[in-house]
Design an enzyme around this catalytic site. Structure first.
Site, PDB file in Angstrom:
ATOM      1  N   LYS A 119       1.852 -71.060 -17.588  1.00 31.46           N
ATOM      2  CA  LYS A 119       2.978 -70.150 -17.503  1.00 31.46           C
ATOM      3  C   LYS A 119       4.122 -70.651 -18.128  1.00 31.46           C
ATOM      4  O   LYS A 119       4.151 -71.965 -18.717  1.00 31.46           O
ATOM      5  CB  LYS A 119       3.380 -69.842 -16.052  1.00 31.46           C
ATOM      6  CG  LYS A 119       3.910 -71.059 -15.457  1.00 31.46           C
ATOM      7  CD  LYS A 119       4.090 -70.904 -13.669  1.00 31.46           C
ATOM      8  CE  LYS A 119       4.372 -71.971 -13.041  1.00 31.46           C
ATOM      9  NZ  LYS A 119       4.432 -71.907 -11.636  1.00 31.46           N
ATOM     10  N   ARG A 159       8.225 -67.322  -0.256  1.00 29.58           N
ATOM     11  CA  ARG A 159       8.784 -66.564  -1.489  1.00 29.58           C
ATOM     12  C   ARG A 159       7.690 -65.401  -1.680  1.00 29.58           C
ATOM     13  O   ARG A 159       8.115 -64.428  -0.916  1.00 29.58           O
ATOM     14  CB  ARG A 159       8.518 -67.522  -2.789  1.00 29.58           C
ATOM     15  CG  ARG A 159       9.445 -68.380  -3.121  1.00 29.58           C
ATOM     16  CD  ARG A 159       9.529 -69.197  -4.157  1.00 29.58           C
ATOM     17  NE  ARG A 159       8.208 -69.415  -4.899  1.00 29.58           N
ATOM     18  CZ  ARG A 159       7.955 -70.258  -5.603  1.00 29.58           C
ATOM     19  NH1 ARG A 159       8.989 -71.055  -6.237  1.00 29.58           N
ATOM     20  NH2 ARG A 159       6.604 -70.619  -5.887  1.00 29.58           N
ATOM     21  N   TYR A 161      33.010 -85.566 -26.929  1.00 29.73           N
ATOM     22  CA  TYR A 161      33.971 -84.891 -26.327  1.00 29.73           C
ATOM     23  C   TYR A 161      34.457 -85.505 -24.980  1.00 29.73           C
ATOM     24  O   TYR A 161      33.908 -86.443 -24.119  1.00 29.73           O
ATOM     25  CB  TYR A 161      33.289 -83.698 -25.941  1.00 29.73           C
ATOM     26  CG  TYR A 161      32.961 -82.970 -27.185  1.00 29.73           C
ATOM     27  CD1 TYR A 161      34.049 -82.183 -28.009  1.00 29.73           C
ATOM     28  CD2 TYR A 161      31.635 -82.523 -27.651  1.00 29.73           C
ATOM     29  CE1 TYR A 161      33.958 -81.615 -29.120  1.00 29.73           C
ATOM     30  CE2 TYR A 161      31.566 -81.645 -28.617  1.00 29.73           C
ATOM     31  CZ  TYR A 161      32.679 -81.434 -29.413  1.00 29.73           C
ATOM     32  OH  TYR A 161      32.336 -80.581 -30.454  1.00 29.73           O
TER      33      TYR A 161
HETATM   34  C1  LIG Z   1       3.521 -72.691 -11.329  1.00 24.71           C
HETATM   35  C2  LIG Z   1       2.174 -72.368 -10.337  1.00 24.71           C
HETATM   36  C3  LIG Z   1       1.389 -73.740 -10.143  1.00 24.71           C
HETATM   37  C4  LIG Z   1       1.189 -74.988 -10.808  1.00 24.71           C
HETATM   38  O1  LIG Z   1       2.125 -75.742  -9.919  1.00 24.71           O
HETATM   39  P1  LIG Z   1       2.614 -77.433 -10.677  1.00 24.71           P
HETATM   40  O2  LIG Z   1       3.493 -77.877  -9.519  1.00 24.71           O
HETATM   41  O3  LIG Z   1       3.074 -77.259 -11.916  1.00 24.71           O
HETATM   42  O4  LIG Z   1       1.352 -78.043 -10.603  1.00 24.71           O
HETATM   43  C5  LIG Z   1       0.555 -73.286  -9.003  1.00 24.71           C
HETATM   44  N1  LIG Z   1       0.406 -72.273  -8.264  1.00 24.71           N
HETATM   45  C6  LIG Z   1       1.285 -71.163  -8.533  1.00 24.71           C
HETATM   46  C7  LIG Z   1       1.093 -69.949  -7.713  1.00 24.71           C
HETATM   47  C8  LIG Z   1       2.483 -71.556  -9.535  1.00 24.71           C
HETATM   48  O5  LIG Z   1       3.339 -70.494  -9.558  1.00 24.71           O
END
Ligand SMILES: *Cc1c(COP(=O)(O)O)cnc(C)c1O
Length: 377
Positions: A35, A130, A264
Site C-alpha cells: 500500500k 478501526r 531560519y
Molecule cells: C498496513 C497493514 C499491514 C502491514 O503492517 P506493517 O506494520 O507495515 O507490517 C498489515 N495489515 C493491514 C490490514 C494493514 O493495513
C-alpha cells in the site's frame, strides 16, 4: 546537472527482508503489503523483488491495476475492501480478493452482478476499533456473506493494535480464536511486528491450535528494512536490510565563529568556531521539518548530525566529526540522510525517525515526488 538528491531502492535488500518474513512464518503464505505506493518505494521498483511473495496486499484500486499490469496473476487483496459499489466490477474483472469489514460492503455485494464469485476476507474488530465487525456481530456477518451467490470462499482476518509494544497480541488472539473456532476458512492476523515478535507462538482454539502466523501473514514495514518495534529492537536485531537510501551532496560550506546563527530563526548558534555543510535536501524532498538539531546523518559515510532548522530545500550539518575522523569533506561530499552510504556505513531510517519524533513508516511514505528514484542491486 539536476539537484544531487536521489533515492536508491535496493532490490537485494527487499528480497532479503521478504525471506526474513517468510522464515519467521514458515508455515504461512506471505502477503507483501505494498500500500501507499509500496511505502514510498514505488510499486514498479519493488515488484520484481516481491514476485516471490504469495500475494500483494494494498488499498488502492489503481495500485491493484498497476500490479496486474506488471503481469501478476496471483492473489491481490484489497485491505480496506471496496469504497463504492462499482469497485466490485473491478474486483470481478481483475480477480481481486477484498476485505469485508462492514454491513455496507455486504449490501453492495448482495446486489453485485458477477459470473465469478468473489474470495473475501471477513474482518473482525478484535480490539483495535478501526475497521471490522465486533466479535458479537461477526458470526451473523459470516452467515449473511455465506448465503450470497456472489461470494465464493470466506477467509477470516483481524489486525493487531499492540503487536509492536508491551500490550502484545494475546488478548486479541483470544477474542478472535473464541469467535472463529468452528468457522471454516483461512486466517490472516499478523502484520510485521506480530510476524517477527510472535514467530512460532500459538493459542489453543477449538479442536487445535491457532498460530499467530495463521495461514497468511501480512508484513509491510519489515520488508522495507525498518524495525516495527524500534527502539525496543533495531533492524540489526531482526536481521533486516534498509531497502531505501536517501542521499544527496553538500552544495556549500560555512565557517562559523562563536555566536553565529544557522538557518531560519537562527535555530542553532555556534558556541565556538565550527565548519558546517549545507546539504541539498529539505522538507520538500520529504525530509521531516520537525527533525531537531542533532538528527543523525552520514557525510562520506561518517556519522554526524544536523544543526539548525530544516528548510524547504536545505539542511545544515556539523562537519566537526569528519575533521576529527580525518575525513575530507566539502562541496560535493556524499550525504546519506538514511540508508547505506557508498562506504557501506548504515544509517537506519528508524534512527532518524526516532530523533524526529516519528516512525520509519512516515519518512519512507513521505518521500517527495521531486526526488528521482533509481534502482540498485
Ligand atoms: C498496513 C497493514 C499491514 C502491514 O503492517 P506493517 O506494520 O507495515 O507490517 C498489515 N495489515 C493491514 C490490514 C494493514 O493495513
Amino acid at each position: 546537472m539536476p539537484r544531487p538528491i536521489q533515492a536508491t531502492i535496493h532490490t537485494e535488500s527487499l528480497r532479503h527482508n521478504l525471506a526474513r518474513a517468510r522464515a519467521s512464518a514458515p508455515d504461512a503464505r506471505v502477503w507483501a503489503v505494498v500500500k501507499a505506493n509500496a511505502y514510498g518505494h514505488g510499486i514498479g521498483h519493488v515488484f520484481e523483488a516481491f514476485r516471490g511473495a504469495d500475494g500483494f496486499a494494498l488499498l488502492d484500486l489503481a495500485e491493484a491495476e498497476r500490479v496486474r499490469a506488471l503481469g501478476w496473476r496471483g492473489p491481490i487483496l484489497l485491505l480496506e475492501g471496496v469504497f463504492e459499489a462499482r469497485d466490485l466490477e473491478l474486483c470481478s474483472r481483475l480477480n481481486l480478493w477484498h476485505v469485508v469489514h462492514c454491513e455496507e460492503q455486504i449490501d453492495m455485494l448482495a446486489v453485485h452482478k458477477t459470473h465469478q464469485p468473489h474470495r473475501v476476507f471477513l474482518k473482525m474488530n478484535s480490539g483495535m476499533n478501526r475497521l471490522g465487525f465486533k466479535p458479537q456481530g461477526f458470526r451473523a456477518a459470516w452467515t449473511r456473506l455465506n448465503a450470497l451467490p456472489q461470494v465464493d470462499e470466506i477467509s477470516l482476518m483481524t489486525h493487531f493494535s499492540d503487536a509492536d509494544g508491551p500490550g502484545g497480541v494475546a488478548a486479541q488472539m483470544a477474542v478472535f480464536a473464541a469467535v472463529t473456532q468452528d468457522l471454516p476458512g483461512e486466517r490472516s492476523l499478523s502484520n510485521s511486528a506480530a510476524t517477527l515478535r510472535y514467530s512460532g507462538d500459538s493459542i489453543s482454539s477449538g479442536q487445535g491450535r491457532l498460530p499467530v502466523s495463521a495461514d497468511w501473514v501480512r508484513p509491510g514495514i519489515a520488508l522495507y528494512g525498518s524495525a516495527p518495534d524500534f527502539p525496543a529492537h533495531d533492524i540489526a536485531h531482526w536481521n533486516l536490510h534498509p531497502a531505501m537510501t536517501l542521499s544527496s551532496r553538500i552544495i556549500g560550506t560555512q565557517n562559523l565563529v562563536a555566536g553565529d546563527g544557522v538557518g531560519y530563526g537562527s535555530g542553532f548558534q555556534a558556541s565556538g568556531p565550527m565548519r558546517i555543510g549545507v546539504v541539498a535536501c529539505g522538507y520538500a524532498d520529504g525530509y521531516p521539518r520537525v527533525a531537531p538539531t542533532g538528527t543523525p546523518v552520514l557525510v562520506e559515510g561518517v556519522r554526524t548530525h544536523t544543526v539548525g532548522r530544516v528548510s524547504m530545500d536545505m539542511i545544515t550539518v556539523d562537519l566537526a566529526p569528519l575533521q576529527r575522523a580525518g575525513v575530507e569533506a566539502g562541496f560535493g561530499s556524499e550525504v546519506t540522510l538514511w540508508g547505506r552510504s557508498s562506504q557501506g556505513t548504515l544509517l537506519p531510517i528508524d534512527d532518524v525517525a526516532h530523533v524526529a519524533g516519528t516512525v520509519g513508516y512516515e519518512l519512507m511514505c513521505a518521500l517527495a515526488p521531486r526526488v528521482p528514484v533509481v534502482m540498485a542491486a
